[in-house]
Write an enzyme that holds these catalytic residues in place. Structure first.
Site, PDB file in Angstrom:
ATOM      1  N   SER A 128       0.780  -1.032   0.140  1.00 60.55           N
ATOM      2  CA  SER A 128       0.024   0.286  -0.137  1.00 60.55           C
ATOM      3  C   SER A 128       0.869   1.110   0.000  1.00 60.55           C
ATOM      4  CB  SER A 128      -1.064   0.064   1.164  1.00 60.55           C
ATOM      5  OG  SER A 128      -2.113   0.959   0.915  1.00 60.55           O
ATOM      6  N   ASP A 174     -10.496  -4.203  -4.340  1.00 62.58           N
ATOM      7  CA  ASP A 174      -9.604  -3.314  -3.917  1.00 62.58           C
ATOM      8  C   ASP A 174      -9.576  -2.040  -4.546  1.00 62.58           C
ATOM      9  OD1 ASP A 174      -7.452  -1.659  -2.864  1.00 62.58           O
ATOM     10  OD2 ASP A 174      -5.958  -2.984  -2.652  1.00 62.58           O
ATOM     11  N   HIS A 179      -8.081  -5.171   0.191  1.00 64.68           N
ATOM     12  CA  HIS A 179      -6.857  -4.447   0.764  1.00 64.68           C
ATOM     13  C   HIS A 179      -6.389  -4.858   1.858  1.00 64.68           C
ATOM     14  CE1 HIS A 179      -4.234  -0.996  -0.084  1.00 64.68           C
ATOM     15  NE2 HIS A 179      -4.518  -0.814   1.063  1.00 64.68           N
TER      16      HIS A 179
END
Length: 305
Positions: A156, A249, A279
């Protein structure tokens, strides 16, 4: 949580769906409404009493950087290491801790034969862009003084920092990592690809929360390619990449588009989409079967390099 289940949750498998319900029930409000300080407390992951992957040696470090000494943790591989992976945790540049990625780092070290150094970089909004990137650059430089083979990776926000680090080193004619591992990386600031709409109400990270987290990180800064790597004019000359994504996501399409651009610019790149999960799945060791598979993806990639 409201009784209305977002349509995109139908794409989750049964384990991920139950996890999504649990996360929603645990959050008193969206992250953007909680604010940084409260969200950190609510979402903090305490260390396990007994790690799922025991290692003979896990070392606390104090890394010298331009901002002073930063905490880090080195996970020593059971055998002679093939190199060291600098791992940068996720959390939207605002959240995330060493403990939150502890199990994932242990698993990577044990399965790959590479040491892993996990960095506690400075967080926004107290330390906006480019503070976290500077921490990553300084830590990579420090590691290169002691280790010949250094890779970089992250999930991320950490994937953003890993990608930006590679761009910075290339542009300044510095020794690059041997490879980059980007797990659902945040690489673009336009929020324009279809997944931002299709999965706007995805578990853990909604589009609205992602926009808020991005604003905390960038503040009033000019968004250049080191903040949003997709802005780079060219990706040529970057190290080989492994890009992992989650099906449900909002970041999915940006990450996969970045992998496509890497390949188009001549960078060997592998992209793997893990279906049925959302996610954040990568660091949830012992929760999802897809996490175990993704960790194997990473270990295999490191062994190949």
């Amino acid at each position: 949580m409201t009784t209305q289940i977002p349509l995109c949750w139908a794409r989750l498998d049964s384990h991920a769906f139950l996890a999504a319900q649990a996360i929603a029930a645990a959050l008193p409000a969206p992250v953007r409404e909680l604010g940084a300080e409260t969200a950190r407390k609510v979402l903090a992951s305490p260390p396990a009493d007994v790690p799922l992957t025991p290692l003979a040696r896990v070392e606390d470090l104090a890394v010298p950087t331009r901002a002073g000494r930063l905490r880090a943790r080195r996970y020593h591989a059971p055998a002679t290491p093939g190199g060291v992976l600098l791992y940068l945790h996720g959390g939207g540049f605002v959240l995330g801790t060493l403990d939150g990625v502890d199990e994932a780092c242990r698993a990577i070290a044990a399965r790959s034969g590479w040491d892993v150094v996990s960095l506690e970089y400075r967080l926004a909004p107290e330390h906006p862009y480019p503070a976290a990137l500077e921490d990553a650059i300084d830590t990579f430089t420090w590691l290169r003084e002691h280790d010949d083979r250094v890779a970089v990776g992250g999930d991320s926000a950490g994937g953003n920092l890993a990608a930006a680090l590679c761009l910075h080193l290339r542009d300044h004619d510095l020794t690059p990592p041997v490879t980059q591992i980007l797990v659902y990386p945040a690489v673009d600031d336009r929020f324009a690809t279809p997944s931002w709409t299709e999965f706007a109400d995805a578990p853990l990270l909604t589009t609205a929360d992602a926009r808020w987290l991005w604003a905390q990180y960038t503040g009033s800064a000019v968004i250049d390619e080191y903040a949003a790597p997709m802005k780079a004019a060219s990706l040529r000359g970057l190290p080989p990449a492994l890009v992992l994504t989650a099906e449900v996501d909002p970041l999915r399409d940006d990450a996969e588009a970045y992998a496509a651009r890497l390949r188009a610019d001549g960078v060997p790149s592998t992209v793997v989409r893990h279906t049925g999960v959302f996610h954040g799945f990568f660091t949830e060791v012992g929760v999802f079967a897809q996490t175990d598979t993704a960790l194997d993806d990473v270990a295999r990639h490191l062994r190949a390099h």
